[in-house]
Design an enzyme around this catalytic site. Structure first.
Site, PDB file in Angstrom:
ATOM      1  N   GLY A 101       0.828  -1.207   0.000  1.00 42.88           N
ATOM      2  CA  GLY A 101       0.000   0.000   0.000  1.00 42.88           C
ATOM      3  C   GLY A 101       0.857   1.250   0.000  1.00 42.88           C
ATOM      4  O   GLY A 101       0.564   2.232  -0.689  1.00 42.88           O
ATOM      5  N   ASP A 327       0.980  -0.087  12.979  1.00 41.64           N
ATOM      6  CA  ASP A 327       1.347  -1.415  12.460  1.00 41.64           C
ATOM      7  C   ASP A 327       1.636  -2.411  13.582  1.00 41.64           C
ATOM      8  O   ASP A 327       1.876  -3.589  13.310  1.00 41.64           O
ATOM      9  CB  ASP A 327       2.580  -1.297  11.552  1.00 41.64           C
ATOM     10  CG  ASP A 327       2.237  -0.604  10.243  1.00 41.64           C
ATOM     11  OD1 ASP A 327       1.061  -0.642   9.825  1.00 41.64           O
ATOM     12  OD2 ASP A 327       3.146  -0.014   9.624  1.00 41.64           O
ATOM     13  N   LYS A 354      -5.887  -2.451   6.401  1.00 39.40           N
ATOM     14  CA  LYS A 354      -4.446  -2.686   6.171  1.00 39.40           C
ATOM     15  C   LYS A 354      -4.297  -3.866   5.203  1.00 39.40           C
ATOM     16  O   LYS A 354      -5.238  -4.178   4.471  1.00 39.40           O
ATOM     17  CB  LYS A 354      -3.749  -2.948   7.508  1.00 39.40           C
ATOM     18  CG  LYS A 354      -3.720  -1.720   8.406  1.00 39.40           C
ATOM     19  CD  LYS A 354      -2.863  -0.630   7.828  1.00 39.40           C
ATOM     20  CE  LYS A 354      -2.892   0.639   8.633  1.00 39.40           C
ATOM     21  NZ  LYS A 354      -2.209   1.739   7.954  1.00 39.40           N
ATOM     22  N   ARG A 403       2.434  -9.044   8.914  1.00 40.14           N
ATOM     23  CA  ARG A 403       2.452  -8.794  10.360  1.00 40.14           C
ATOM     24  C   ARG A 403       1.526  -9.759  11.110  1.00 40.14           C
ATOM     25  O   ARG A 403       1.770 -10.075  12.278  1.00 40.14           O
ATOM     26  CB  ARG A 403       2.088  -7.342  10.667  1.00 40.14           C
ATOM     27  CG  ARG A 403       3.066  -6.367  10.029  1.00 40.14           C
ATOM     28  CD  ARG A 403       3.020  -4.998  10.639  1.00 40.14           C
ATOM     29  NE  ARG A 403       3.551  -3.999   9.722  1.00 40.14           N
ATOM     30  CZ  ARG A 403       4.838  -3.823   9.431  1.00 40.14           C
ATOM     31  NH1 ARG A 403       5.746  -4.580  10.010  1.00 40.14           N
ATOM     32  NH2 ARG A 403       5.216  -2.898   8.578  1.00 40.14           N
TER      33      ARG A 403
HETATM   34  C1  S3P Z   1       3.115   3.775   6.141  1.00 44.24           C
HETATM   35  C2  S3P Z   1       2.022   4.312   6.733  1.00 44.24           C
HETATM   36  C3  S3P Z   1       1.013   3.526   7.443  1.00 44.24           C
HETATM   37  C4  S3P Z   1       1.497   2.120   7.764  1.00 44.24           C
HETATM   38  C5  S3P Z   1       2.229   1.491   6.625  1.00 44.24           C
HETATM   39  C6  S3P Z   1       3.424   2.332   6.221  1.00 44.24           C
HETATM   40  C7  S3P Z   1       4.042   4.671   5.435  1.00 44.24           C
HETATM   41  O1  S3P Z   1      -0.148   3.444   6.646  1.00 44.24           O
HETATM   42  O2  S3P Z   1       0.423   1.304   8.149  1.00 44.24           O
HETATM   43  O3  S3P Z   1       2.676   0.196   6.956  1.00 44.24           O
HETATM   44  O4  S3P Z   1       5.186   4.272   5.153  1.00 44.24           O
HETATM   45  O5  S3P Z   1       3.646   5.812   5.137  1.00 44.24           O
HETATM   46  P1  S3P Z   1      -1.233   4.640   6.695  1.00 44.24           P
HETATM   47  O6  S3P Z   1      -0.482   5.863   6.447  1.00 44.24           O
HETATM   48  O7  S3P Z   1      -2.212   4.357   5.602  1.00 44.24           O
HETATM   49  O8  S3P Z   1      -1.833   4.559   8.063  1.00 44.24           O
END
Ligand code: S3P
Length: 450
Positions: A101, A327, A354, A403
């Site tokens: 993501g 996380d 997530k 995770r």
């Molecule tokens: C991340 C932001 C988080 C986190 C992801 C990494 C990042 O997601 O859960 O594993 O590197 O910006 P969200 O910003 O959507 O909460």
């Protein structure tokens, strides 16, 4: 994760004390950003300690597709010869971001204000996650997106030919959305402003500043306001990636719940927007100390020492801490199952979108191992009965989520009977050496035939 990878079932058996030094890999968030900002700078950026997990490798491949020269020199040392802000070329293939993501959302932002078209896809987990949270603000710059129903991948973005700067109030606490808007703002004239009600991880702001962008961060009544002046010339950097606190969480938490353990996890990034888990564990009564606190590459870093902590108690985790440990709730729920009393985790609705629905995945797997869990839309609570109380013997679904897989394998180390996961393959997205690192500390994780 490759879309068609065969599952790798794994079982973690109860083990003796975990001892030794756990050198966890580089920070995933910082690694993605180093590659992307390196690609947007003019000249050669050198990166050491890059996380060589599947998620980051997919981002490296994507940066090549947009025209950057990305070279792996071995041992975590990489160089990126960037094309400059506004210099992205149009990729001639679909960009496959695998399980990530962060990768897809940041890259969408980085290309949204260039006059090019790109199509994005991922594995089954990523293709089920919401992308409108990013494409909505990118539309304000003039970028168009066409994807599947529900704003899901595969999706094509048509970058804005004449981008406008944007003022955007984040509707969800998300560093990915914030970063996508800031990266898009790089190639828009004038000032792009992002306002976040809760402070989320700030690696993008720190790294943009290091690359020479003009970026102002102000805390006020609305929350945190970040103002970026568009169209800077980004100067290439040397980036030493600190080790990932989100990966450190697994050996640290394992040491806290396995009797007799004493583990040192050196060189961990302790950016305050990331360190919420460690604060929470200490409040629960964990024997967790920071040694040799220092600053490396603009980020606070320390060596973490975790020892078995038989007297941990359940607590209410403050909702306003959620962003700084978003996380880490899966592994915290494993610690909570081994603490005495109820641990209540609120303000965690984001866990439902997530890599998997992490509230559902943890609740189901913990129950299969004999733990009592209550849940609501944006909260869950775990009733712990102290060290050695978890029955185990569950087979837990990892739902293509690294995770979740690692959390249940840690649960097995401290349970009365072994705990299995249906697929440990996704662990390679963020922590490719997890099995060998935990084995070196004394854990017993084996791969099972499918
Ligand atoms: C991340 C932001 C988080 C986190 C992801 C990494 C990042 O997601 O859960 O594993 O590197 O910006 P969200 O910003 O959507 O909460």
């Amino acid at each position: 994760m490759s879309a068609n990878a065969a599952p790798i079932p794994m079982t973690s058996a109860p083990c003796g004390p975990l001892t030794g030094v756990a050198e966890v890999p580089g920070d995933k968030s910082i690694s993605h950003r180093a590659l992307i900002l390196g690609a947007l700078a003019l000249g050669e950026t050198r990166i050491t300690g890059l996380l060589e997990g599947e998620d980051v490798i997919d981002t490296a491949r994507a940066m090549r597709a947009f025209g950057a020269e990305v070279t792996d020199h071995g041992g975590g040392e990489w160089t990126v010869r960037g094309v400059g802000v506004g210099g992205f070329a149009e990729p001639d293939q679909v960009i496959d971001c695998g399980n990530s993501g962060t990768g897809v959302r940041l890259i969408m932002g980085a290309m949204a204000t260039s006059p090019i078209v790109a199509t994005f896809t991922g594995d089954a987990s990523l293709n089920s996650r919401p992308m409108a949270r990013v494409t909505d603000p990118l539309a304000l710059f003039g970028c168009q997106a066409v994807g599947r129903s529900g704003g899901r991948l595969p999706m094509t973005l048509i970058g804005a030919a004449d981008p406008l700067p944007v003022r955007y109030v984040l509707p969800v606490p998300s560093a990915q959305v914030k970063s996508a808007v800031l990266l898009a703002g790089l190639n828009a004239p004038g000032k792009t402003v992002v306002i976040e009600g809760e402070a989320t991880r700030d690696h993008t702001e720190r790294m943009l500043t290091a690359f020479g962008a003009e970026i102002i961060v102000e805390d006020g009544a609305e929350g945190r306001t970040i103002t970026l002046t568009g169209q800077p010339e980004l100067r290439p950097q040397s980036i030493a990636v600190p080790r990932d606190p989100s990966s450190a969480a697994f050996p640290v938490c394992a040491a806290l719940i396995v009797p007799g353990s004493d583990v040192l996890v050196p060189g961990i990034g302790l950016n305050p927007t990331r360190a919420g888990l460690f604060e929470t564990l200490r409040e629960m009564g964990a024997d967790l100390t920071y040694e040799n606190l220092r600053e490396e590459g603009g980020e606070p870093v320390a060596d973490l020492r975790a020892r078995f902590s038989p007297d941990m108690r359940g607590i209410e985790v403050p909702a306003d801490r959620a962003a700084s440990m978003i996380d880490e709730y899966p592994i915290l729920s494993v610690v909570a199952a081994n603490a005495l009393g109820r641990t209540v985790m609120t303000g965690v609705g984001e866990l439902r979108v997530k890599e998997s629905d992490r509230i559902d995945a943890m609740a189901t797997g913990l129950r299969a191992c004999g733990v009592t869990v209550d849940e609501g839309e944006d909260w869950f609570a775990v009733d712990g009965a102290g060290p050695g109380s978890v029955t185990g013997a569950g087979v837990c679904a990892s739902h293509l989520d690294h995770r979740i897989a690692m959390s249940f394998l840690v649960l097995g180390m401290a349970a009365r009977q072994a705990v299995s996961v249906d697929d440990g393959g996704p662990i390679a997205t963020s922590f490719p050496v997890f099995e060998s690192l935990m084995a070196d500390l004394g854990a017993t994780i084996r791969r099972e035939p499918c």
